[in-house]
Design a protein around this motif. Structure first.
Motif, PDB file in Angstrom:
ATOM      1  N   ARG A  61      -9.370  -2.514  -3.321  1.00  0.00           N
ATOM      2  CA  ARG A  61      -9.412  -1.930  -4.775  1.00  0.00           C
ATOM      3  C   ARG A  61      -9.987  -0.694  -4.750  1.00  0.00           C
ATOM      4  NH1 ARG A  61      -6.817  -5.780  -5.740  1.00  0.00           N
ATOM      5  NH2 ARG A  61      -6.997  -7.629  -6.989  1.00  0.00           N
ATOM      6  N   LEU A  62     -11.085  -0.355  -3.952  1.00  0.00           N
ATOM      7  CA  LEU A  62     -11.764   0.958  -4.089  1.00  0.00           C
ATOM      8  C   LEU A  62     -11.293   1.943  -3.395  1.00  0.00           C
ATOM      9  CD1 LEU A  62     -14.347   1.536  -5.779  1.00  0.00           C
ATOM     10  CD2 LEU A  62     -15.701   1.061  -3.972  1.00  0.00           C
ATOM     11  N   PHE A  63     -10.799   1.486  -1.929  1.00  0.00           N
ATOM     12  CA  PHE A  63     -10.544   2.668  -0.986  1.00  0.00           C
ATOM     13  C   PHE A  63      -9.126   2.557  -0.532  1.00  0.00           C
ATOM     14  CE2 PHE A  63     -15.086   1.631  -0.288  1.00  0.00           C
ATOM     15  CZ  PHE A  63     -15.551   2.866  -0.662  1.00  0.00           C
ATOM     16  N   VAL A  64      -8.285   1.596  -0.963  1.00  0.00           N
ATOM     17  CA  VAL A  64      -6.896   1.549  -0.313  1.00  0.00           C
ATOM     18  C   VAL A  64      -5.872   2.139  -1.529  1.00  0.00           C
ATOM     19  CG1 VAL A  64      -4.877  -0.034   0.533  1.00  0.00           C
ATOM     20  CG2 VAL A  64      -7.483  -0.374   1.048  1.00  0.00           C
ATOM     21  N   PRO A  65      -4.922   2.964  -1.158  1.00  0.00           N
ATOM     22  CA  PRO A  65      -3.998   3.398  -2.226  1.00  0.00           C
ATOM     23  C   PRO A  65      -3.235   2.214  -2.898  1.00  0.00           C
ATOM     24  CG  PRO A  65      -3.804   4.704  -0.019  1.00  0.00           C
ATOM     25  CD  PRO A  65      -4.941   3.358   0.091  1.00  0.00           C
ATOM     26  N   PRO A  66      -2.847   2.267  -4.045  1.00  0.00           N
ATOM     27  CA  PRO A  66      -2.341   1.034  -4.864  1.00  0.00           C
ATOM     28  C   PRO A  66      -1.145   0.865  -4.136  1.00  0.00           C
ATOM     29  CG  PRO A  66      -3.229   2.783  -6.262  1.00  0.00           C
ATOM     30  CD  PRO A  66      -3.326   3.437  -4.996  1.00  0.00           C
ATOM     31  N   SER A  67      -0.306   1.713  -3.430  1.00  0.00           N
ATOM     32  CA  SER A  67       1.007   1.643  -2.989  1.00  0.00           C
ATOM     33  C   SER A  67       0.716   0.949  -1.578  1.00  0.00           C
ATOM     34  CB  SER A  67       1.814   2.917  -2.656  1.00  0.00           C
ATOM     35  OG  SER A  67       1.144   3.794  -1.773  1.00  0.00           O
ATOM     36  N   GLU A  68      -0.395   0.944  -1.034  1.00  0.00           N
ATOM     37  CA  GLU A  68      -0.349   0.030   0.312  1.00  0.00           C
ATOM     38  C   GLU A  68      -1.310  -1.140   0.213  1.00  0.00           C
ATOM     39  OE1 GLU A  68      -2.170   2.436   3.196  1.00  0.00           O
ATOM     40  OE2 GLU A  68      -1.099   4.266   2.557  1.00  0.00           O
ATOM     41  N   ARG A  69      -1.879  -1.432  -0.893  1.00  0.00           N
ATOM     42  CA  ARG A  69      -3.055  -2.363  -1.348  1.00  0.00           C
ATOM     43  C   ARG A  69      -2.542  -3.803  -0.968  1.00  0.00           C
ATOM     44  NH1 ARG A  69      -5.190  -1.009  -6.588  1.00  0.00           N
ATOM     45  NH2 ARG A  69      -6.167   0.802  -5.440  1.00  0.00           N
TER      46      ARG A  69
END
Length: 120
Positions: A61-69
């Motif tokens: 949630r902190l470091f991964v782009p939402p599109s890849e999460r």
């Protein structure tokens, strides 16, 4: 005459995060749920966060782009279940300022005294 044995000093090995700092490498450890357990100063400098801002928070949630999460969370759980990691992944990391950095990741499993995987 018997030869005398020389007692060599036990080498002092720094904790893993400090060792990675000395090597100029970033280090982050997340538990089985993906919550951040430990980081080193190099990782914090790279991301722009303070230690207290990341510990206990979800890495994804902190470091991964939402599109890849969703895909990366699924892959993370797959690594834990299979006990195998992909070597040399190139994945994006989001910084505190929202900047995306493409990084080459090398990973390993953290294990407890009973050799159970406790994190990556």
């Amino acid at each position: 005459m018997s030869p005398s044995l020389v007692q060599l000093p036990t080498p002092v090995v720094p904790p893993l995060p400090a060792l990675f700092d000395q090597l100029g490498q970033s280090y982050v450890l997340a538990d089985r749920q993906g919550l951040i357990v430990d980081v080193n100063a190099s990782f914090l400098a790279l991301t722009g966060y303070g230690r207290e801002q990341v510990l206990g928070r979800s890495f994804h949630r902190l470091f991964v782009p939402p599109s890849e999460r969703a895909l990366r969370e699924h892959a993370y759980q797959g690594y834990l279940q299979s006990g195998q990691l992909d070597d040399g992944l190139e994945l994006t990391l989001l910084t505190r300022s929202g900047y995306s950095r493409l990084l080459r990741w090398q990973g390993g499993f953290a294990r407890d005294a009973d050799d159970r995987v406790t994190g990556i």
